[in-house]
Motif scaffolding. Structure first.
Motif, PDB file in Angstrom:
ATOM      1  N   CYS A  48       0.819  -1.224   0.000  1.00  0.00           N
ATOM      2  CA  CYS A  48       0.000   0.000   0.000  1.00  0.00           C
ATOM      3  C   CYS A  48       0.850   1.270   0.000  1.00  0.00           C
ATOM      4  O   CYS A  48       0.369   2.337   0.419  1.00  0.00           O
ATOM      5  CB  CYS A  48      -0.966   0.018   1.199  1.00  0.00           C
ATOM      6  SG  CYS A  48      -2.064  -1.399   1.295  1.00  0.00           S
ATOM      7  N   ARG A  70      -8.440   7.518  11.206  1.00  0.00           N
ATOM      8  CA  ARG A  70      -8.025   6.377  10.402  1.00  0.00           C
ATOM      9  C   ARG A  70      -8.830   6.240   9.115  1.00  0.00           C
ATOM     10  O   ARG A  70      -8.264   6.130   8.022  1.00  0.00           O
ATOM     11  CB  ARG A  70      -8.141   5.081  11.225  1.00  0.00           C
ATOM     12  CG  ARG A  70      -7.170   4.999  12.372  1.00  0.00           C
ATOM     13  CD  ARG A  70      -7.673   4.061  13.466  1.00  0.00           C
ATOM     14  NE  ARG A  70      -6.839   4.141  14.644  1.00  0.00           N
ATOM     15  CZ  ARG A  70      -6.886   5.138  15.532  1.00  0.00           C
ATOM     16  NH1 ARG A  70      -7.731   6.128  15.357  1.00  0.00           N
ATOM     17  NH2 ARG A  70      -6.089   5.133  16.566  1.00  0.00           N
ATOM     18  N   THR A  71     -10.136   6.224   9.237  1.00  0.00           N
ATOM     19  CA  THR A  71     -10.969   5.918   8.078  1.00  0.00           C
ATOM     20  C   THR A  71     -10.871   6.993   6.996  1.00  0.00           C
ATOM     21  O   THR A  71     -10.691   6.684   5.816  1.00  0.00           O
ATOM     22  CB  THR A  71     -12.436   5.743   8.507  1.00  0.00           C
ATOM     23  OG1 THR A  71     -12.519   4.726   9.514  1.00  0.00           O
ATOM     24  CG2 THR A  71     -13.301   5.351   7.325  1.00  0.00           C
ATOM     25  N   SER A  74      -7.460   6.981   5.437  1.00  0.00           N
ATOM     26  CA  SER A  74      -7.271   5.726   4.724  1.00  0.00           C
ATOM     27  C   SER A  74      -7.972   5.749   3.366  1.00  0.00           C
ATOM     28  O   SER A  74      -7.408   5.312   2.354  1.00  0.00           O
ATOM     29  CB  SER A  74      -7.794   4.565   5.580  1.00  0.00           C
ATOM     30  OG  SER A  74      -7.576   3.328   4.949  1.00  0.00           O
ATOM     31  N   VAL A 300      -4.433  -1.154  10.269  1.00  0.00           N
ATOM     32  CA  VAL A 300      -4.459   0.172   9.654  1.00  0.00           C
ATOM     33  C   VAL A 300      -3.963   0.091   8.206  1.00  0.00           C
ATOM     34  O   VAL A 300      -4.576   0.652   7.287  1.00  0.00           O
ATOM     35  CB  VAL A 300      -3.604   1.159  10.468  1.00  0.00           C
ATOM     36  CG1 VAL A 300      -3.568   2.513   9.773  1.00  0.00           C
ATOM     37  CG2 VAL A 300      -4.159   1.306  11.888  1.00  0.00           C
ATOM     38  N   THR A 301      -2.870  -0.612   7.988  1.00  0.00           N
ATOM     39  CA  THR A 301      -2.350  -0.782   6.630  1.00  0.00           C
ATOM     40  C   THR A 301      -3.349  -1.515   5.745  1.00  0.00           C
ATOM     41  O   THR A 301      -3.591  -1.121   4.598  1.00  0.00           O
ATOM     42  CB  THR A 301      -1.020  -1.552   6.659  1.00  0.00           C
ATOM     43  OG1 THR A 301      -0.074  -0.856   7.467  1.00  0.00           O
ATOM     44  CG2 THR A 301      -0.449  -1.713   5.249  1.00  0.00           C
ATOM     45  N   GLY A 303      -6.421  -1.486   5.998  1.00  0.00           N
ATOM     46  CA  GLY A 303      -7.540  -0.607   5.692  1.00  0.00           C
ATOM     47  C   GLY A 303      -7.369   0.072   4.349  1.00  0.00           C
ATOM     48  O   GLY A 303      -8.336   0.253   3.598  1.00  0.00           O
ATOM     49  N   ILE A 304      -6.152   0.462   4.023  1.00  0.00           N
ATOM     50  CA  ILE A 304      -5.899   1.075   2.717  1.00  0.00           C
ATOM     51  C   ILE A 304      -6.142   0.063   1.613  1.00  0.00           C
ATOM     52  O   ILE A 304      -6.764   0.363   0.587  1.00  0.00           O
ATOM     53  CB  ILE A 304      -4.461   1.630   2.647  1.00  0.00           C
ATOM     54  CG1 ILE A 304      -4.235   2.682   3.734  1.00  0.00           C
ATOM     55  CG2 ILE A 304      -4.177   2.220   1.260  1.00  0.00           C
ATOM     56  CD1 ILE A 304      -2.811   3.197   3.807  1.00  0.00           C
ATOM     57  N   ARG A 307      -9.882  -0.550   1.111  1.00  0.00           N
ATOM     58  CA  ARG A 307     -10.554   0.611   0.504  1.00  0.00           C
ATOM     59  C   ARG A 307     -10.140   0.796  -0.951  1.00  0.00           C
ATOM     60  O   ARG A 307     -10.942   1.255  -1.771  1.00  0.00           O
ATOM     61  CB  ARG A 307     -10.306   1.837   1.370  1.00  0.00           C
ATOM     62  CG  ARG A 307     -11.146   1.762   2.636  1.00  0.00           C
ATOM     63  CD  ARG A 307     -10.611   2.416   3.847  1.00  0.00           C
ATOM     64  NE  ARG A 307     -11.462   2.068   5.003  1.00  0.00           N
ATOM     65  CZ  ARG A 307     -11.050   1.991   6.255  1.00  0.00           C
ATOM     66  NH1 ARG A 307      -9.781   2.238   6.553  1.00  0.00           N
ATOM     67  NH2 ARG A 307     -11.876   1.647   7.219  1.00  0.00           N
TER      68      ARG A 307
END
Length: 333
Positions: A48, A70-71, A74, A300-301, A303-304, A307
């Protein structure tokens, strides 16, 4: 991107959805498509970090009516990693403060030529409303306590990367179930892919209706700990509560916080997850949050990656017939 990579990313023929509103309405196959696509895009972008031009010329609008770190970031990074532009909306300085309706604001943003509207709102069902009113793709980034589908997907992707599967695993969601959209997306997504879900927390924060729907409910973390392959520790959302659901934070931590003593009684390969933000000393202690079993930053990673997959799949869907079926009234426990 090489020709081989392009072939590897051939658009799935059985994906037709233009909106991502929840996981409850998705089939197991559709969830697998999202996870498989996220994994491929994570690999193609070097974890990512690198950019592709898959979505060059397209624009994502982030319409957030609630705070987010975060969201929101991201989704912005996901769009940029695939070559798209972003528009950031802040309700505090917008025409909403002058009396403009939520739908009119969204239509105004859409008229600027955006391809996706990603929205977070305190009211359950808000993304479903936009899916009926807008022509562009709509993504739910959290609608009150209802659902947060990309958070559920990134949690599942993280588990699958470490365990190779979801089927047959026991995953406990611990904490403020009543107010957690993350919990609901995880419950629907995990169960559809074959995981055994345990919903654990104080009786005041766990509805007995989950048991009626066939899910295991527990109020004693120590009693189920030895069975768990994964613990997803949910934040106590004091800002959503009208009354304190337990006598004190100290008592909650004593009964439900994951700490060093509980880690020593857990499985040797247990995964510790949290959607964030984490409250150190409440649902998790620093030694656990920063320990070798924690995959919180990996979430968290991922999440990218999730998305990126959602943006690419939604923009590529050619069949708009699911718009109506996805926008049906929502139900949540």
């Amino acid at each position: 991107m090489s020709k081989a990579d392009a072939i590897d990313l051939a658009f799935p023929e059985n994906w037709h959805r233009r909106h991502l509103l929840d996981l409850e309405s998705l089939s197991a196959d559709e969830i697998q498509i999202l996870l498989d696509t996220a994994q491929k895009l994570k690999e193609l972008t070097g974890g990512c970090r690198n950019k592709l031009s898959l979505l060059a010329g397209k624009t994502l609008a982030n319409l957030f009516f609630e705070n987010s770190t975060r969201t929101r970031n991201s989704f912005s990074l996901a769009a940029k990693r695939l070559g798209a532009d972003t528009v950031e909306f802040s309700s505090g300085g917008s025409s909403v403060a002058k009396g403009e309706t939520f739908v009119d604001t969204a239509k105004t943003i859409e008229a600027m030529g955006v391809d996706w509207v990603c929205t977070r709102h305190v009211t359950p069902g808000t993304p479903h409303l936009l899916a009926r009113e807008l022509r562009c793709c709509v993504i739910n980034a959290g609608d009150g306590p209802h659902e947060h589908p990309t958070q559920g997907l990134l949690d599942m992707l993280t588990i699958r990367q470490h365990r190779g599967r979801l089927d047959g695993l026991t995953v406990a969601l611990v904490g403020d179930i009543s107010h957690s959209r993350t919990a609901r997306s995880n419950i629907w997504g995990l169960s559809k892919l074959g995981a055994h879900v345990i919903i654990c927390g104080p009786p005041t924060l766990v509805s007995p209706r989950w048991q009626e729907l066939g899910f295991e409910v527990a109020h004693n973390l120590d009693a189920i700990l030895h069975r768990c392959d994964v613990l997803n520790l949910l934040r106590i959302q004091f800002e959503r509560q009208k009354a304190r659901p337990f006598p004190s934070v100290h008592e909650y931590a004593a009964l439900y916080a994951m700490n060093g003593a509980r880690m020593r009684r857990a499985k040797d390969d247990i995964l510790i997850m949290a959607p964030g933000p984490i409250n150190r000393g409440v649902e998790i202690t620093p030694e656990v949050a920063d320990g070798p079993h924690s995959v919180i930053l990996e979430q968290v990673t991922n999440g990218i990656a999730v998305r990126m997959a959602a943006l690419w799949l939604l923009s590529g869907a050619k069949d708009a017939s699911n718009t109506t079926t996805q926008a049906e009234p929502i139900h949540y426990v």
